[in-house]
Scaffold this motif. Structure first.
Motif, PDB file in Angstrom:
ATOM      1  N   ILE A  15      16.665 -37.412   6.055  1.00  0.00           N
ATOM      2  CA  ILE A  15      16.249 -38.436   5.087  1.00  0.00           C
ATOM      3  C   ILE A  15      15.821 -37.851   3.746  1.00  0.00           C
ATOM      4  O   ILE A  15      15.704 -38.565   2.764  1.00  0.00           O
ATOM      5  N   GLY A  16      15.587 -36.528   3.687  1.00  0.00           N
ATOM      6  CA  GLY A  16      15.013 -35.929   2.487  1.00  0.00           C
ATOM      7  C   GLY A  16      15.842 -36.109   1.238  1.00  0.00           C
ATOM      8  O   GLY A  16      15.311 -36.288   0.141  1.00  0.00           O
ATOM      9  N   GLY A  17      17.167 -36.079   1.382  1.00  0.00           N
ATOM     10  CA  GLY A  17      18.049 -36.212   0.222  1.00  0.00           C
ATOM     11  C   GLY A  17      17.947 -37.546  -0.475  1.00  0.00           C
ATOM     12  O   GLY A  17      18.474 -37.719  -1.583  1.00  0.00           O
ATOM     13  N   THR A  18      17.247 -38.512   0.154  1.00  0.00           N
ATOM     14  CA  THR A  18      17.026 -39.790  -0.544  1.00  0.00           C
ATOM     15  C   THR A  18      16.171 -39.576  -1.792  1.00  0.00           C
ATOM     16  O   THR A  18      16.211 -40.386  -2.714  1.00  0.00           O
ATOM     17  N   SER A  19      15.394 -38.488  -1.837  1.00  0.00           N
ATOM     18  CA  SER A  19      14.638 -38.186  -3.057  1.00  0.00           C
ATOM     19  C   SER A  19      15.605 -37.874  -4.202  1.00  0.00           C
ATOM     20  O   SER A  19      15.338 -38.205  -5.362  1.00  0.00           O
ATOM     21  N   ILE A  20      16.754 -37.267  -3.881  1.00  0.00           N
ATOM     22  CA  ILE A  20      17.811 -37.012  -4.865  1.00  0.00           C
ATOM     23  C   ILE A  20      18.553 -38.312  -5.171  1.00  0.00           C
ATOM     24  O   ILE A  20      18.842 -38.627  -6.321  1.00  0.00           O
ATOM     25  N   TRP A  21      18.873 -39.062  -4.100  1.00  0.00           N
ATOM     26  CA  TRP A  21      19.576 -40.335  -4.288  1.00  0.00           C
ATOM     27  C   TRP A  21      18.814 -41.247  -5.247  1.00  0.00           C
ATOM     28  O   TRP A  21      19.411 -41.883  -6.126  1.00  0.00           O
ATOM     29  N   LYS A  22      17.506 -41.327  -5.112  1.00  0.00           N
ATOM     30  CA  LYS A  22      16.706 -42.216  -5.966  1.00  0.00           C
ATOM     31  C   LYS A  22      16.828 -41.830  -7.442  1.00  0.00           C
ATOM     32  O   LYS A  22      16.934 -42.701  -8.315  1.00  0.00           O
ATOM     33  N   GLU A  23      16.835 -40.532  -7.723  1.00  0.00           N
ATOM     34  CA  GLU A  23      16.980 -40.074  -9.115  1.00  0.00           C
ATOM     35  C   GLU A  23      18.362 -40.427  -9.662  1.00  0.00           C
ATOM     36  O   GLU A  23      18.499 -40.866 -10.810  1.00  0.00           O
ATOM     37  N   ILE A  24      19.401 -40.237  -8.844  1.00  0.00           N
ATOM     38  CA  ILE A  24      20.766 -40.570  -9.273  1.00  0.00           C
ATOM     39  C   ILE A  24      20.915 -42.075  -9.474  1.00  0.00           C
ATOM     40  O   ILE A  24      21.495 -42.537 -10.463  1.00  0.00           O
ATOM     41  N   HIS A  25      20.370 -42.836  -8.547  1.00  0.00           N
ATOM     42  CA  HIS A  25      20.442 -44.302  -8.629  1.00  0.00           C
ATOM     43  C   HIS A  25      19.733 -44.819  -9.884  1.00  0.00           C
ATOM     44  O   HIS A  25      20.224 -45.732 -10.556  1.00  0.00           O
ATOM     45  N   ASN A  26      18.599 -44.217 -10.218  1.00  0.00           N
ATOM     46  CA  ASN A  26      17.861 -44.639 -11.423  1.00  0.00           C
ATOM     47  C   ASN A  26      18.617 -44.302 -12.696  1.00  0.00           C
ATOM     48  O   ASN A  26      18.638 -45.089 -13.651  1.00  0.00           O
ATOM     49  N   LEU A  27      19.251 -43.130 -12.729  1.00  0.00           N
ATOM     50  CA  LEU A  27      19.956 -42.684 -13.932  1.00  0.00           C
ATOM     51  C   LEU A  27      21.322 -43.356 -14.076  1.00  0.00           C
ATOM     52  O   LEU A  27      21.779 -43.610 -15.193  1.00  0.00           O
ATOM     53  N   LEU A  28      21.968 -43.652 -12.955  1.00  0.00           N
ATOM     54  CA  LEU A  28      23.341 -44.182 -12.965  1.00  0.00           C
ATOM     55  C   LEU A  28      23.410 -45.493 -12.181  1.00  0.00           C
ATOM     56  O   LEU A  28      24.000 -45.572 -11.100  1.00  0.00           O
ATOM     57  N   PRO A  29      22.799 -46.555 -12.707  1.00  0.00           N
ATOM     58  CA  PRO A  29      22.692 -47.814 -11.949  1.00  0.00           C
ATOM     59  C   PRO A  29      24.025 -48.516 -11.696  1.00  0.00           C
ATOM     60  O   PRO A  29      24.094 -49.407 -10.844  1.00  0.00           O
ATOM     61  N   ASN A  30      25.085 -48.142 -12.422  1.00  0.00           N
ATOM     62  CA  ASN A  30      26.394 -48.781 -12.199  1.00  0.00           C
ATOM     63  C   ASN A  30      27.167 -48.171 -11.039  1.00  0.00           C
ATOM     64  O   ASN A  30      28.191 -48.713 -10.625  1.00  0.00           O
ATOM     65  N   GLU A  31      26.697 -47.037 -10.526  1.00  0.00           N
ATOM     66  CA  GLU A  31      27.472 -46.309  -9.519  1.00  0.00           C
ATOM     67  C   GLU A  31      27.205 -46.811  -8.099  1.00  0.00           C
ATOM     68  O   GLU A  31      26.062 -47.015  -7.700  1.00  0.00           O
ATOM     69  N   ASP A  32      28.290 -46.974  -7.338  1.00  0.00           N
ATOM     70  CA  ASP A  32      28.170 -47.210  -5.897  1.00  0.00           C
ATOM     71  C   ASP A  32      27.882 -45.864  -5.215  1.00  0.00           C
ATOM     72  O   ASP A  32      28.325 -44.807  -5.696  1.00  0.00           O
TER      73      ASP A  32
END
Length: 260
Positions: A15-32
């Motif tokens: 589950i730890g990589g969700t900390s990375i996912w959250k940063e990517i999701h915040n920066l790139l909100p259009n990406e699936d």
């Protein structure tokens, strides 16, 4: 074929990589996005290099089957042990995650920095090369034994984690570190407990924001950035119990159990 609307794939040992996912999701909100938590095989940090490479291949192949346009290895251990082999084997851009040792070394005033990471990361050739390139900096390395295991068991904030953190961090405090590098994508979730132990003057560094910026840069470079304004789709898969992954995502997303 236009691949810009294809998803970003991410994988971690849990589950730890969700900390990375959250940063990517915040920066790139259009990406699936598609996120794989290989919790059945966590922690990667205690495995051999060969095992880590095989698991990384397995995760990558599943993400490519789902048409991922880029793959983020949201795991320090997998990056430091397998990124070279992944790039050689697959024709897709890879983003790795490494401990942010260099920024800490550049900014330290006491010339002493600490790093908390897995055994797999600290014993890797890539990490050794990075530390060897630093001159005049005292790097205190500490393996975070059992921290990933406890996080995967849903024990964030527990007395067990606090006890381990005190054991690992107190020698660093005594050595006068002024930066602590978190060398595992699980560890940002420990920051509230770490902050209780460290003096306020010690800066905590993780790689999440830098990885998100690098992901955006590589997407732009390869004309893969999704510029469509739409409600993005975020898929989360785990090959273990879904409860902990759901809770770390604040129960905002569906998590599917899948044997990948």
């Amino acid at each position: 074929m236009d691949k810009s609307t294809a998803p970003i794939g991410l994988f971690d040992s849990g589950i730890g990589g969700t900390s990375i996912w959250k940063e990517i999701h915040n920066l790139l909100p259009n990406e699936d996005t598609i996120y794989l938590a290989d919790s059945k095989n966590a922690p990667y940090g205690q495995k051999s290099k060969e095992e880590i490479i095989e698991l990384s291949f397995k995760n990558t192949e599943y993400l490519l089957e789902q048409n991922s346009k880029i793959i983020v290895v949201a795991c320090n251990t997998a990056t430091t042990n397998a990124i070279k082999e992944l790039r050689a084997k697959y024709d897709v851009p890879f983003i790795g995650i490494e401990p942010a040792i260099k920024p800490a070394a550049f900014n330290t005033k006491t010339k002493t920095i600490g790093i908390l990471a897995t055994k797999g990361t600290l014993s890797s050739e890539l990490f050794y090369k990075t530390v060897s390139s630093l001159e005049g900096i005292n790097v205190i390395e500490q393996v975070g034994y059992n921290l990933v295991k406890l996080i995967e068991e849903g024990k964030l904030g527990s007395p067990e984690i606090k006890e381990l953190l005190e054991e690992y961090l107190n020698p660093m405090i005594e050595a006068n570190i002024d930066h602590l590098v978190l060398g595992c994508s699980h560890y940002p979730y420990l920051v509230p407990q770490i902050r209780e132990i460290l003096p306020e003057s010690v800066k905590i560094i993780d790689s999440g924001e830098a990885v998100a910026k690098q992901t955006k840069a590589i997407l732009e470079k390869n004309n893969l950035l999704n510029t469509n304004s739409h409600k993005n789709k975020n898929a989360f898969y785990t090959n273990a119990d879904t409860t902990v992954l759901k809770s770390i995502l604040n129960n905002e997303y569906e998590v599917l159990n899948k044997d990948f």
